[in-house]
Design an enzyme around this catalytic site. Structure first.
Site, short mmCIF file in Angstrom:
data_model
loop_
_atom_site.label_atom_id
_atom_site.label_comp_id
_atom_site.label_asym_id
_atom_site.label_seq_id
_atom_site.Cartn_x
_atom_site.Cartn_y
_atom_site.Cartn_z
N HIS A 319 76.94 85.58 38.04
CA HIS A 319 78.30 86.07 38.04
C HIS A 319 79.44 84.96 38.38
CE1 HIS A 319 77.73 86.79 42.26
NE2 HIS A 319 79.13 86.55 42.57
N ASP A 321 82.67 84.09 40.61
CA ASP A 321 84.00 84.59 41.66
C ASP A 321 85.01 83.74 41.27
OD1 ASP A 321 82.16 85.84 43.25
OD2 ASP A 321 81.04 84.11 43.97
N LYS A 517 106.97 55.97 53.22
CA LYS A 517 106.47 56.71 52.09
C LYS A 517 106.47 55.64 50.84
CE LYS A 517 106.52 61.03 49.30
NZ LYS A 517 105.96 60.42 48.31
#
Length: 597
Positions: A319, A321, A517
């Protein structure tokens, strides 16, 4: 209430339940919680004294439901929020509003318009007739789709933020029983000065669209008071005009086999959470390497876009999920036949226990004899967005309409509770929007992170990258010492990129370090043998965009997963883009790089 007790320059907080210290003369009305439990006592702001009392609590903005008590499932009007995505602006909203007005008029419907007090417009179509959200919301969405088809260069109805740039979003999801809209004449809490959500005439909208001047579309409190004294209440007809939606639409909706929305009365307590306690009770983590449930509720909540993951699971039966990130857990359904790809095809989805967020990276084998024993493949992953804008409420209402953006699945799906089921387990996963081309047998049997087949995963008998390092165990007399540099045979797995947390102020205590950054590309590099795969933090492939980096990583020894940033440097060896922003993280070796060999 959205309260700003410290003023508009400080973060607000929401308070639905009327506070216990309220005066006796403040009236309330009980509204069922979508997840069950005790009712929420909402404030009825029906007189000047209550209005002043609520405002004195810092409730600057006033947001109200579309229904009136006691009939919570009977909206009194349709509402459309026209929200421009830069560089589109309120003038673009005026053009879209005039187009919608013309559509309304073809059906004999009167409409009214007000500026939102922020950057867009709100359209109201008064009804004041017996109806329900099960009717008004599908109508609102159909209208938004029609407007998008007529003017696709300017209009968008899809809630995805990536599609809004330079266009006007027609937010039809405001027509939900749990949504509120800023009230007419409400003040907006803005740092640059308050503006009023003010009614305007259609002539003023047409004039602004023609002249491209926005000066007559923003009103200070002083201007609003003066205008009301001169023109009166332009929105008074919205309270009284009685209108019906087009009969052709109502007849088509009545004959539709599409699942219907749940109402306040029917949804309360009908869909329950399946707690992580159920997950934990079924697993012995000394025998299975599945991620344990966090001990503290909400400890594993993540920030940023919501994720979905589909794991192909060969247990007692094969199956798929289907898992959605929500409320700090992965809401989970077992889909025996896999996600449908044909339009309007519906497949059974059995609601199972919640899983921890760390399960989103699980690929490997669950030993036989354990719950769910068998092979687990990470079949697909990506981001999802519920089109109502509130996946938690939609889940508890029993119907989710989602856009999936994965490596394999792209498009719309509906996940709806089967009303015939009394066990609260049976749902249906339905393909919506457009059909999708079926996957080939080869692609269906390939992991999106390792490329392995189910057979290869079973043969490997391994487990994924662990979300946290195992606790050290005392040395055993029989344990053999491991030589430095010895590598494990388990191949690396995809790791969720560590994200920075926005804060109002930089931390002042010791133990923090700061770095610039670089404004580059966050990248996770996986090397397995000679194969190199590069992912963005949103799970998108970066290999085609930076092909010259692949041989450089391939030349490095061993298997590894490396988390870093791709940066373009100038002749002085500095990043070519701005480095003006600063990021902060608790001092830790794992802040700027996570890697394993």
């Amino acid at each position: 209430m959205k309260r700003y007790p410290e003023g508009v320059t400080k973060p607000p907080f929401y308070e639905k339940n009327a506070p216990g210290h309220r005066p006796d003369w403040v009236e309330t009305f009980p509204v069922p919680r979508s997840e069950g439990g005790s009712d929420i006592n909402y404030i009825l702001c029906n007189d000047r004294a209550t209005l002043l009392w609520a405002t004195n609590l810092g409730d600057i903005e006033k947001h109200t439901f579309l229904a009136r008590v006691p009939d919570l499932n009977c909206p009194t009007a349709l509402v459309f929020d026209l929200d421009p995505g830069a560089p589109a602006d309120i003038i673009d909203c005026c053009h879209v509003a005039l187009s919608l007005k013309a559509i309304f008029e073809t059906w004999g419907l009167q409409s009214f318009v007000k500026v939102s007090g922020s950057k867009g417009l709100h359209l109201s179509v008064p009804l004041n007739m017996p109806t329900s959200y099960e009717v008004t919301q599908p109508f609102a969405k159909s209208l938004a789709q029609l407007a998008t088809a007529q003017d696709p260069e300017r209009v968008v109805f899809d809630m995805s933020k990536t599609l809004r740039k330079g266009k006007v979003l027609i937010d039809w999801s405001q027509n939900s029983d749990f949504k509120t809209t800023v009230c007419v004449y409400a003040m907006r809490a803005r740092e640059d000065g308050p503006f009023i959500s003010m009614p305007v005439t259609w002539d003023e909208i047409a004039k602004a669209a023609k002249s491209k001047k926005t000066s007559g579309l923003f009103f200070t409190p002083e201007q609003a008071v003066k205008r009301i004294g001169k023109l009166g209440d332009l929105f008074e007809p919205v309270l009284n005009i009685r209108q019906k939606l087009p009969s052709a639409f109502l007849n088509a909706l009545e004959g539709s086999e599409a699942p219907k929305l749940m109402t306040w009365q029917r949804r309360a307590g009908k869909v329950r959470d399946k707690s992580l306690k159920e997950y934990a009770s079924k697993r012995d983590h000394s025998k299975t390497k599945e991620p344990p449930a966090p001990k503290v509720k909400g400890a594993s909540k993540s920030t940023g876009p919501l994720r979905f993951v589909i794991q192909k699971h060969n247990a007692s039966r094969l199956h798929y999920d289907f898992r959605l990130e929500m409320d700090g857990v992965l809401r989970s359904w077992a889909v025996p036949k896999g996600p449908p790809v044909a339009l309007r095809e519906a497949r059974l989805a059995v609601h199972v226990e919640d899983h921890p967020l760390d399960y989103a990276s699980f690929e490997g084998t669950i030993p036989a004899g354990n719950y769910g024993g068998g092979t687990v493949m990470l079949w697909d992953h990506g981001e999802y967005e519920d089109l109502t804008g509130n996946p938690s409420e939609a889940f508890r209402a029993g119907k989710m309409h989602m856009t999936l953006k994965g490596d394999k699945l792209q498009g719309e799906w509906i996940l709806v509770k089967d009303k015939r089921d009394t066990e609260d387990n049976r749902w249906l996963l339905i393909k919506a929007g457009e059909a999708m081309k079926p996957l080939s047998v080869k692609r269906d049997d390939a992991s999106v992170v390792s490329g392995r087949t189910m057979k290869a995963i079973a043969a490997g008998n391994d487990a994924p990258w662990e979300s946290s390092p195992p606790k050290s165990k005392p040395a055993s007399a029989k344990a053999k010492p491991r030589r430095a540099g010895t590598a494990t045979n388990a191949p690396p797995r995809y790791i969720e990129a560590m994200q920075c947390k926005p804060v109002m102020e930089l931390p002042k205590e010791e133990g923090w370090s700061f770095e610039l950054k670089f404004d580059g590309f966050r990248c996770l590099v996986l090397k397995i043998g000679s194969k190199v795969t590069m992912f963005s933090r949103n799970h998108k492939s970066l290999g085609e965009r930076f092909p010259n980096l692949i041989p450089a990583f391939a030349a490095l020894p061993g298997n590894f997963a490396m988390d870093g940033e791709i940066v373009a440097l100038d002749q002085q060896g500095k990043p070519s883009s701005s480095c003006s922003r600063i990021t902060a993280a608790k001092h830790s070796p794992s802040f700027s790089m996570r890697s394993t060999c």
